[in-house]
Design a protein around this motif. Sequence first.
Motif, PDB file in Angstrom:
ATOM      1  N   MET A 126     -23.878 -25.165 -10.384  1.00 44.97           N
ATOM      2  CA  MET A 126     -23.021 -26.092 -10.192  1.00 44.97           C
ATOM      3  C   MET A 126     -22.838 -26.630  -8.892  1.00 44.97           C
ATOM      4  SD  MET A 126     -21.053 -25.852 -13.075  1.00 44.97           S
ATOM      5  CE  MET A 126     -19.308 -26.636 -12.934  1.00 44.97           C
ATOM      6  N   ASP A 209     -17.140 -27.901  -7.052  1.00 49.80           N
ATOM      7  CA  ASP A 209     -17.501 -28.212  -8.526  1.00 49.80           C
ATOM      8  C   ASP A 209     -16.780 -27.529  -9.598  1.00 49.80           C
ATOM      9  OD1 ASP A 209     -19.842 -30.196  -7.763  1.00 49.80           O
ATOM     10  OD2 ASP A 209     -20.533 -28.643  -6.683  1.00 49.80           O
ATOM     11  N   LEU A 210     -16.403 -26.139  -9.179  1.00 42.17           N
ATOM     12  CA  LEU A 210     -15.746 -25.354 -10.032  1.00 42.17           C
ATOM     13  C   LEU A 210     -14.807 -24.461  -9.371  1.00 42.17           C
ATOM     14  CD1 LEU A 210     -15.450 -24.301 -12.943  1.00 42.17           C
ATOM     15  CD2 LEU A 210     -17.498 -22.566 -12.617  1.00 42.17           C
ATOM     16  N   PRO A 230     -12.242 -29.329 -10.767  1.00 47.36           N
ATOM     17  CA  PRO A 230     -12.462 -28.596 -12.199  1.00 47.36           C
ATOM     18  C   PRO A 230     -12.184 -26.781 -12.154  1.00 47.36           C
ATOM     19  CG  PRO A 230     -14.228 -29.988 -11.630  1.00 47.36           C
ATOM     20  CD  PRO A 230     -13.458 -29.853 -10.442  1.00 47.36           C
ATOM     21  N   VAL A 231     -11.075 -26.706 -12.822  1.00 43.71           N
ATOM     22  CA  VAL A 231     -10.766 -25.175 -12.943  1.00 43.71           C
ATOM     23  C   VAL A 231     -11.290 -24.477 -14.407  1.00 43.71           C
ATOM     24  CG1 VAL A 231      -8.917 -23.710 -12.999  1.00 43.71           C
ATOM     25  CG2 VAL A 231      -8.874 -25.572 -11.395  1.00 43.71           C
ATOM     26  N   VAL A 232     -11.647 -23.143 -14.414  1.00 45.24           N
ATOM     27  CA  VAL A 232     -11.861 -22.624 -15.527  1.00 45.24           C
ATOM     28  C   VAL A 232     -10.587 -21.405 -15.278  1.00 45.24           C
ATOM     29  CG1 VAL A 232     -13.153 -20.730 -17.008  1.00 45.24           C
ATOM     30  CG2 VAL A 232     -14.131 -22.555 -16.109  1.00 45.24           C
ATOM     31  N   GLU A 233      -9.671 -21.581 -16.543  1.00 46.38           N
ATOM     32  CA  GLU A 233      -8.646 -20.681 -16.814  1.00 46.38           C
ATOM     33  C   GLU A 233      -9.089 -19.317 -17.167  1.00 46.38           C
ATOM     34  OE1 GLU A 233      -5.688 -22.884 -18.783  1.00 46.38           O
ATOM     35  OE2 GLU A 233      -4.250 -21.180 -18.722  1.00 46.38           O
ATOM     36  N   ALA A 374     -10.384 -16.751 -28.034  1.00 41.87           N
ATOM     37  CA  ALA A 374     -12.080 -17.010 -27.511  1.00 41.87           C
ATOM     38  C   ALA A 374     -12.641 -15.955 -28.281  1.00 41.87           C
ATOM     39  CB  ALA A 374     -11.787 -16.558 -25.870  1.00 41.87           C
ATOM     40  N   GLN A 401      -9.747 -20.990 -21.921  1.00 37.69           N
ATOM     41  CA  GLN A 401      -9.693 -22.101 -22.151  1.00 37.69           C
ATOM     42  C   GLN A 401     -10.899 -22.533 -23.029  1.00 37.69           C
ATOM     43  OE1 GLN A 401      -9.896 -24.143 -18.380  1.00 37.69           O
ATOM     44  NE2 GLN A 401     -12.011 -24.878 -18.524  1.00 37.69           N
ATOM     45  N   LYS A 402     -10.996 -23.844 -23.537  1.00 42.36           N
ATOM     46  CA  LYS A 402     -12.020 -24.395 -24.513  1.00 42.36           C
ATOM     47  C   LYS A 402     -13.108 -24.967 -23.597  1.00 42.36           C
ATOM     48  CE  LYS A 402      -8.959 -24.533 -28.576  1.00 42.36           C
ATOM     49  NZ  LYS A 402      -8.158 -25.046 -29.411  1.00 42.36           N
ATOM     50  N   MET A 403     -12.630 -25.578 -22.649  1.00 39.96           N
ATOM     51  CA  MET A 403     -13.883 -26.502 -21.991  1.00 39.96           C
ATOM     52  C   MET A 403     -14.621 -25.626 -21.172  1.00 39.96           C
ATOM     53  SD  MET A 403     -12.343 -29.671 -20.044  1.00 39.96           S
ATOM     54  CE  MET A 403     -13.768 -30.387 -18.992  1.00 39.96           C
ATOM     55  N   HIS A 404     -15.931 -25.827 -21.222  1.00 39.37           N
ATOM     56  CA  HIS A 404     -17.068 -25.419 -20.240  1.00 39.37           C
ATOM     57  C   HIS A 404     -17.317 -23.716 -20.717  1.00 39.37           C
ATOM     58  CE1 HIS A 404     -19.607 -25.000 -17.066  1.00 39.37           C
ATOM     59  NE2 HIS A 404     -19.177 -23.880 -16.561  1.00 39.37           N
ATOM     60  N   ARG A 406     -15.923 -20.101 -22.497  1.00 43.87           N
ATOM     61  CA  ARG A 406     -14.903 -19.415 -23.480  1.00 43.87           C
ATOM     62  C   ARG A 406     -15.398 -17.874 -23.823  1.00 43.87           C
ATOM     63  NH1 ARG A 406     -12.686 -20.929 -29.355  1.00 43.87           N
ATOM     64  NH2 ARG A 406     -10.407 -20.860 -28.881  1.00 43.87           N
ATOM     65  N   GLU A 413     -22.131 -19.218 -17.345  1.00 40.46           N
ATOM     66  CA  GLU A 413     -21.306 -20.084 -17.123  1.00 40.46           C
ATOM     67  C   GLU A 413     -21.119 -20.856 -15.718  1.00 40.46           C
ATOM     68  OE1 GLU A 413     -21.681 -17.192 -19.111  1.00 40.46           O
ATOM     69  OE2 GLU A 413     -21.608 -18.474 -20.947  1.00 40.46           O
ATOM     70  N   THR A 416     -24.532 -25.624 -14.737  1.00 43.68           N
ATOM     71  CA  THR A 416     -24.573 -26.887 -15.440  1.00 43.68           C
ATOM     72  C   THR A 416     -25.832 -27.257 -15.846  1.00 43.68           C
ATOM     73  OG1 THR A 416     -23.721 -28.795 -15.597  1.00 43.68           O
ATOM     74  CG2 THR A 416     -24.576 -28.374 -13.441  1.00 43.68           C
TER      75      THR A 416
ATOM     76  N   MET B 126     -12.949 -28.395 -30.693  1.00 43.97           N
ATOM     77  CA  MET B 126     -12.097 -27.956 -29.757  1.00 43.97           C
ATOM     78  C   MET B 126     -10.635 -27.907 -30.253  1.00 43.97           C
ATOM     79  SD  MET B 126     -13.702 -28.179 -26.850  1.00 43.97           S
ATOM     80  CE  MET B 126     -12.881 -29.000 -25.412  1.00 43.97           C
ATOM     81  N   LYS B 402     -19.863 -31.829 -13.984  1.00 44.11           N
ATOM     82  CA  LYS B 402     -20.736 -30.738 -14.172  1.00 44.11           C
ATOM     83  C   LYS B 402     -20.192 -29.677 -15.139  1.00 44.11           C
ATOM     84  CE  LYS B 402     -22.605 -31.180  -9.455  1.00 44.11           C
ATOM     85  NZ  LYS B 402     -22.997 -30.419  -8.240  1.00 44.11           N
ATOM     86  N   MET B 403     -18.750 -29.746 -15.374  1.00 45.59           N
ATOM     87  CA  MET B 403     -18.197 -28.760 -16.119  1.00 45.59           C
ATOM     88  C   MET B 403     -18.475 -29.393 -17.732  1.00 45.59           C
ATOM     89  SD  MET B 403     -14.527 -27.592 -15.088  1.00 45.59           S
ATOM     90  CE  MET B 403     -13.795 -26.725 -16.656  1.00 45.59           C
ATOM     91  N   HIS B 404     -18.497 -28.410 -18.651  1.00 46.32           N
ATOM     92  CA  HIS B 404     -18.561 -28.383 -20.003  1.00 46.32           C
ATOM     93  C   HIS B 404     -19.645 -29.440 -20.464  1.00 46.32           C
ATOM     94  CE1 HIS B 404     -16.882 -28.369 -23.980  1.00 46.32           C
ATOM     95  NE2 HIS B 404     -17.186 -29.729 -23.970  1.00 46.32           N
ATOM     96  N   THR B 416     -16.434 -26.069 -28.961  1.00 50.15           N
ATOM     97  CA  THR B 416     -16.232 -25.030 -27.993  1.00 50.15           C
ATOM     98  C   THR B 416     -16.949 -24.011 -28.897  1.00 50.15           C
ATOM     99  OG1 THR B 416     -15.184 -23.754 -26.661  1.00 50.15           O
ATOM    100  CG2 THR B 416     -13.852 -24.500 -28.641  1.00 50.15           C
ATOM    101  N   THR B 418     -16.566 -19.611 -30.029  1.00 54.19           N
ATOM    102  CA  THR B 418     -15.898 -18.339 -30.182  1.00 54.19           C
ATOM    103  C   THR B 418     -16.460 -17.265 -30.534  1.00 54.19           C
ATOM    104  OG1 THR B 418     -13.784 -17.410 -31.400  1.00 54.19           O
ATOM    105  CG2 THR B 418     -15.277 -18.593 -32.766  1.00 54.19           C
TER     106      THR B 418
END
Lengths: 429, 429
Positions: A126, A209-210, A230-233, A374, A401-404, A406, A413, A416, B126, B402-404, B416, B418
């Motif tokens: 990333m 980047d993340l 950009p965040v990953v929850e 997930a 989250q669903k983006m990037h 899961r 992860e 990129t 998604m 760069k994300m996703h 996404t 699962t």
Amino acid sequence: MSAATAPQPIDVEEAVRETARRARLAGRALATATRATKDAALHAMADALVVAAPRVVAANARDLAAGRTAGMSPGLLDRLALTEERIGSIAGALRELAALPDPVGEVVRGSTLPNGIRLRQVRVPMGVVGMIYEARPNVTVDAAGLALKSGNAAILRGGSAALHSNTVIVEVLREALTGAGLPANAVQSIDEHGRAGAVALMHARGLVDLLVPRGGADLIQTVVREASVPVVETGVGNCHVYVDASADPAMALSIVMNSKTQRVGVCNAAETLLVHADAAPGFLPAALAALHEAEVVLHVDDRTAALAGDVPTLPATDEDWATEYLSLDLAVRVVDDLDTAIEHILRWSSGHTEAIVTSDLAAEHRFTTELDSAVIAVNASTRFTDGGQFGLGAEIGISTQKMHARGPMGLTELTTTTWHVRGDGHVRH
Amino acid sequence: MSAATAPQPIDVEEAVRETARRARLAGRALATATRATKDAALHAMADALVVAAPRVVAANARDLAAGRTAGMSPGLLDRLALTEERIGSIAGALRELAALPDPVGEVVRGSTLPNGIRLRQVRVPMGVVGMIYEARPNVTVDAAGLALKSGNAAILRGGSAALHSNTVIVEVLREALTGAGLPANAVQSIDEHGRAGAVALMHARGLVDLLVPRGGADLIQTVVREASVPVVETGVGNCHVYVDASADPAMALSIVMNSKTQRVGVCNAAETLLVHADAAPGFLPAALAALHEAEVVLHVDDRTAALAGDVPTLPATDEDWATEYLSLDLAVRVVDDLDTAIEHILRWSSGHTEAIVTSDLAAEHRFTTELDSAVIAVNASTRFTDGGQFGLGAEIGISTQKMHARGPMGLTELTTTTWHVRGDGHVRH
């Protein structure tokens, strides 16, 4: 949000942006570093931590003393505490990282197009990964190692209660990096800037980047809400176990007990038990007794209460369905059918992990396809949602989250991809 | 941001959230719909658009008339205009979507763990995908089709200048969906709520799983800055062509001309030409003449100007290096070496596509590994960055984040995954 109280007022935002620019430069060196170089650096970091263990423990003692004075809970003090033995196992985790495959350079897809162009989608780092977490100094090492192995520069912001520990740890790691021929700025801390630094990191758009928050629900929600990078929850797990009408009661009991009590306070522990009405009379009395025996506090609906016998229960409210207890508490509800179970989970779940205990193939199919989480576990404990258990090696967190990304986030992860288009003078017609 | 001026004041934010809740329900039906059902619906949508073409063209005429009155530029009017022929080709794109493989259900990874648990990572939709775009009614159909094929419910917000066209199109698509046995709410428009609706969509956290802005830099930056829902940043392309010392001059000329002039106003067109100092005397005079002949306005540094001969040039400023012209303009700079070219691109690029023309393997390796863009083209035009060209089929946009997703986003990038964990009563020890 109070600014850091330094003798000279400094521009925290600019200081953090400058940190991120240094990270970007260091990231360029990491992106092209070979796996051999990165793995040697991970071993050097592990060795350096073991050598510096007495110094780290001494710094940690200052944090612990301050924590006790501030009335920190025993649980938090335990997560903050470092011993030489714990440092040994933290160093061991770095060595395990070195043994994992390098995700960078993997060709994800590739083909030769009809016009002769050779197309490759290649995994790359990333660049700059930020991490905001709580007062757990082991996360400092973990995050630095994961970022390094995946070719990213790390900017770390740990809980202020671990400031002295983290300062020494980061110093040790940076020295080891330099010794291994990599830039020290591959690992930087912004702890000195306090909360204002964390906020600046969340807003360093274009420079980070993340950003991965790791900790309790409050921390994560603050970062998700505040951040413009950009965040990953990660991590909030209001996980459910559903015992179907067709469930084997012994298997159901074993999975419920494991999901709730094998380890409390982790995101993949169960927080709500749903039981099909047909299974409830045969399952719940014994299950509630066993849970009570294990010191689980039961928050139950009326139909469950009617089956509780002598087992003490509390009445469940909507707040119970919504809560990630992270404690020896469990909400329990009897549902009429699978549809009600699915609706309940869709309404209340945080999208982390849901388990079904069933012997009915149709129920299994609906549970796995109609939910939106997930991880869906069938006849298995919710506790398996874990990078190590999944065989991904190390884990930076569990994305809800669903983006990037899961579910459990491993090294992949933190990367990129880029596309390489190779022609021989190709132009488009 | 002004609220919509309706006779009765309505709560736009709540109206959009309600739209998103309806989308969520429709999305549940789409998530479990078979490919056959979805493909039949795509064909029904295509057929319905062709049948309704006269009605769509009539509505479009109202938009065009209003656009002319408002002084809309010929280029924008052209992008807004629909004819029966254009509607035919838009419908054809839906049929092509039907022919593409369904990403949903793909098993991305799978293994049996040492403890016997069967682990599968499965591709799923998604859920709810939002799309904010400009006054191009073809995007309405495109976005609806891509979302449907990937199993997502779509919430569309098109440019207000296309309101009449979009209203009729969405009506036609919704009728076709119902006829095909899918929920009409799989495609919804929030155009009636104006800009306030777009803002509400950007803030519908928890209700919108992915928001894709598609359009000019201003639109995209507004969405990226404003949105609290997950966004994929698309499209801004400040693309570079670098002519290396070792480049074949004829190949370089062909690639530069194609990258700049084959189609103007698209994100994968070149905006800056960098030429190695050793190649400049042999390459630039003819190249500049050819570009001028093709009516390209040249914004050049001093060293380029010195080689321009009679070709008229303008002096380049930092603004030229930063600009995505989207027009017959090109910034040109002579660089001392590959390092300077890489530094220039790292500083000024938007991270979309960079091309190198070279016969030197070492230069190719450094260019492809040291840059940080979504696509690197070697001896090929920048214009190949395109989902169709890459063989991905349809394309929802080109991600510069760069994300996703990175580069051309096809159907897969609207999904996404699962994890399914299947055991036989497994618990964790």
